[in-house]
Scaffold this motif. Structure first.
Motif, PDB file in Angstrom:
ATOM      1  N   ASP A 189      17.840  60.908  33.989  1.00  0.00           N
ATOM      2  CA  ASP A 189      18.373  59.942  34.943  1.00  0.00           C
ATOM      3  C   ASP A 189      19.287  58.916  34.281  1.00  0.00           C
ATOM      4  OD1 ASP A 189      16.896  61.240  36.877  1.00  0.00           O
ATOM      5  OD2 ASP A 189      15.287  59.747  36.953  1.00  0.00           O
ATOM      6  N   ASN A 190      18.961  58.528  33.031  1.00  0.00           N
ATOM      7  CA  ASN A 190      19.824  57.534  32.367  1.00  0.00           C
ATOM      8  C   ASN A 190      20.934  58.168  31.536  1.00  0.00           C
ATOM      9  OD1 ASN A 190      18.768  58.284  29.843  1.00  0.00           O
ATOM     10  ND2 ASN A 190      17.452  56.499  29.652  1.00  0.00           N
ATOM     11  N   GLY A 191      21.011  59.507  31.556  1.00  0.00           N
ATOM     12  CA  GLY A 191      22.121  60.196  30.901  1.00  0.00           C
ATOM     13  C   GLY A 191      21.978  60.416  29.408  1.00  0.00           C
ATOM     14  N   GLU A 192      20.781  60.172  28.864  1.00  0.00           N
ATOM     15  CA  GLU A 192      20.606  60.332  27.424  1.00  0.00           C
ATOM     16  C   GLU A 192      20.529  61.802  27.011  1.00  0.00           C
ATOM     17  OE1 GLU A 192      17.329  59.243  23.957  1.00  0.00           O
ATOM     18  OE2 GLU A 192      17.490  57.941  25.718  1.00  0.00           O
ATOM     19  N   ILE A 193      19.842  62.610  27.820  1.00  0.00           N
ATOM     20  CA  ILE A 193      19.733  64.044  27.564  1.00  0.00           C
ATOM     21  C   ILE A 193      20.012  64.800  28.859  1.00  0.00           C
ATOM     22  CG2 ILE A 193      18.142  63.882  25.607  1.00  0.00           C
ATOM     23  CD1 ILE A 193      15.819  64.388  27.557  1.00  0.00           C
ATOM     24  N   ARG A 194      20.152  66.104  28.741  1.00  0.00           N
ATOM     25  CA  ARG A 194      20.499  66.936  29.909  1.00  0.00           C
ATOM     26  C   ARG A 194      19.518  68.097  30.017  1.00  0.00           C
ATOM     27  NH1 ARG A 194      23.833  71.363  30.053  1.00  0.00           N
ATOM     28  NH2 ARG A 194      24.683  70.869  27.981  1.00  0.00           N
ATOM     29  N   LYS A 195      19.084  68.363  31.244  1.00  0.00           N
ATOM     30  CA  LYS A 195      18.152  69.461  31.493  1.00  0.00           C
ATOM     31  C   LYS A 195      18.902  70.787  31.564  1.00  0.00           C
ATOM     32  CE  LYS A 195      14.800  71.173  34.875  1.00  0.00           C
ATOM     33  NZ  LYS A 195      14.244  70.996  36.227  1.00  0.00           N
ATOM     34  N   VAL A 196      18.377  71.777  30.838  1.00  0.00           N
ATOM     35  CA  VAL A 196      18.958  73.126  30.854  1.00  0.00           C
ATOM     36  C   VAL A 196      18.125  74.062  31.718  1.00  0.00           C
ATOM     37  CG1 VAL A 196      19.694  75.071  29.421  1.00  0.00           C
ATOM     38  CG2 VAL A 196      19.824  72.749  28.506  1.00  0.00           C
ATOM     39  N   GLY A 197      16.818  73.840  31.730  1.00  0.00           N
ATOM     40  CA  GLY A 197      15.937  74.706  32.512  1.00  0.00           C
ATOM     41  C   GLY A 197      14.507  74.210  32.409  1.00  0.00           C
ATOM     42  N   GLU A 198      13.566  75.036  32.852  1.00  0.00           N
ATOM     43  CA  GLU A 198      12.156  74.680  32.782  1.00  0.00           C
ATOM     44  C   GLU A 198      11.319  75.941  32.741  1.00  0.00           C
ATOM     45  OE1 GLU A 198      11.060  73.996  37.480  1.00  0.00           O
ATOM     46  OE2 GLU A 198      11.904  72.296  36.367  1.00  0.00           O
ATOM     47  N   ILE A 199      10.075  75.782  32.287  1.00  0.00           N
ATOM     48  CA  ILE A 199       9.140  76.905  32.231  1.00  0.00           C
ATOM     49  C   ILE A 199       7.734  76.346  32.412  1.00  0.00           C
ATOM     50  CG2 ILE A 199       9.082  76.741  29.700  1.00  0.00           C
ATOM     51  CD1 ILE A 199       8.472  79.731  29.585  1.00  0.00           C
ATOM     52  N   TYR A 200       6.905  77.070  33.156  1.00  0.00           N
ATOM     53  CA  TYR A 200       5.527  76.651  33.369  1.00  0.00           C
ATOM     54  C   TYR A 200       4.593  77.408  32.426  1.00  0.00           C
ATOM     55  CZ  TYR A 200       6.597  74.103  37.664  1.00  0.00           C
ATOM     56  OH  TYR A 200       7.091  73.192  38.571  1.00  0.00           O
ATOM     57  N   THR A 201       3.549  76.710  31.963  1.00  0.00           N
ATOM     58  CA  THR A 201       2.528  77.406  31.195  1.00  0.00           C
ATOM     59  C   THR A 201       1.820  78.406  32.095  1.00  0.00           C
ATOM     60  OG1 THR A 201       0.867  75.722  31.727  1.00  0.00           O
ATOM     61  CG2 THR A 201       2.094  75.438  29.670  1.00  0.00           C
ATOM     62  N   PRO A 202       1.475  79.581  31.563  1.00  0.00           N
ATOM     63  CA  PRO A 202       0.722  80.551  32.368  1.00  0.00           C
ATOM     64  C   PRO A 202      -0.782  80.315  32.279  1.00  0.00           C
ATOM     65  CG  PRO A 202       1.513  81.579  30.338  1.00  0.00           C
ATOM     66  CD  PRO A 202       1.969  80.152  30.304  1.00  0.00           C
ATOM     67  N   TRP A 203      -1.200  79.059  32.065  1.00  0.00           N
ATOM     68  CA  TRP A 203      -2.609  78.699  31.946  1.00  0.00           C
ATOM     69  C   TRP A 203      -2.798  77.250  32.390  1.00  0.00           C
ATOM     70  CZ3 TRP A 203      -0.292  80.859  27.347  1.00  0.00           C
ATOM     71  CH2 TRP A 203       0.489  79.940  26.643  1.00  0.00           C
TER      72      TRP A 203
END
Length: 316
Positions: A189-203
């Motif tokens: 939100d503050n522009g420091e880093i950028r999201k490329v994707g996400e992954i959920y733990t399978p547990w």
């Protein structure tokens, strides 16, 4: 004679720690709470060096740590699984620097530099789970015809803290890192880093472990007698979780004023998380499936002495 010294409990000072805070504030939890902002990998080191007695951290980190010890012939490993703290999976955000236009998608991260807090931490383990999911882990012929796994990353950069990880993806020291989504979000939100994707733990994402010094080894039936202070801790956590579930506005207030989250993000997170009614015990099937996934992702090695059953002191 059993010790009466308060337990030293390691925890990650993030939103997930709110029921621990409530257990201490409202229900008389008699423990010294020690924050580990660098996460589960650091707590493993602290448990093994007797700096803490109990740790509340990520499932994959605890199980990978014990599996690695078993592979090395160390049957003790320093700790055992005694409880379940969070039932829901964890969403790991995949982040890069704000001004890294060459990194467009998750697939562009193959053969790049991954930043991790510590070797064996959740951020390290999930990098390999991601690589396995993407088909990046390929066997390569080893000496004498043995098969070894080629690393999906050009370099693994150990950076210890979330702050260092954010700095590294902007400086180019690392290309990406993985961290819990809501903890990362304010920096999107503050522009420091950028999201490329996400992954959920399978547990289910969080477990409670106790030093082997607090576990009576017994006759090998899977359920061990625990130090009474551990039993009391688990009971107090149950009360803290019940309070959390029944006092959501107090939870939002605490998360948004004492921790590093906005009120909006705190409310959104509450929709995604589920704590157990009883923290006591660990589902053996969850441990087995986590070991299987870690073996598939080459974090652990099949047939190298990994024993899921031996990791558990208290089963559900």
């Amino acid at each position: 004679m059993a010790s009466t010294r308060p337990l030293r409990v390691g925890f990650v000072p993030e939103h997930f720690s709110t029921p621990i805070h409530f257990a201490k504030k409202h229900y008389g939890l008699d423990a010294e709470l020690i924050p580990f902002p660098s996460g589960t990998g650091h707590m493993i080191t602290a448990l093994r060096s007797s700096e803490i007695d109990v740790g509340i951290g990520l499932t994959e980190g605890w199980i990978a740590g014990l599996g690695k010890s078993q592979e090395a012939g160390d049957k003790d490993g320093g700790y055992r699984l005694v409880g379940t703290y969070v039932e829901t999976p964890l969403c790991w955000a995949i982040s890069t620097g704000a001004k890294r236009p060459e990194i467009k998608t998750v697939d562009s991260l193959l053969s790049s530099k991954i930043g991790v807090s510590r070797i064996g931490s959740g951020s390290y383990v999930m990098g390999y789970v991601l690589a396995d999911e993407r088909g990046w882990i390929l066997p390569t012929a080893g000496v004498g015809g043995s098969n070894q796994q080629a690393s999906p990353f050009s370099e693994t950069v150990v950076l210890n803290t979330f702050e260092n990880l954010r700095r590294a993806v902007n400086s180019g020291e690392a290309d990406f890192f993985m961290w819990e989504y809501f903890t990362s979000k304010r920096y999107y939100d503050n522009g420091e880093i950028r999201k490329v994707g996400e992954i959920y733990t399978p547990w289910s994402s969080w477990k409670i472990v106790a030093s082997t010094g607090l576990v009576q080894q017994g006759d090998g039936d899977g359920d061990k007698k625990l130090d009474l202070r551990v039993d009391d801790l688990l009971d107090k956590l149950n009360q803290g979780i019940k309070h959390f579930n029944e006092n959501q506005e107090e939870a939002v207030q605490y998360i948004s004023t004492k921790l590093d989250y906005s009120e909006e993000d705190a409310r959104e997170w509450l929709k995604t998380v589920r704590f157990p009614q009883r923290t006591q015990g660990v589902d053996f099937k969850v441990v087995v499936s986590t070991v299987e996934t870690l073996c598939k992702a080459s974090v652990l090695k099949v047939g190298k002495g990994v024993d899921a059953y031996a990791m558990i002191a208290r089963k559900r």
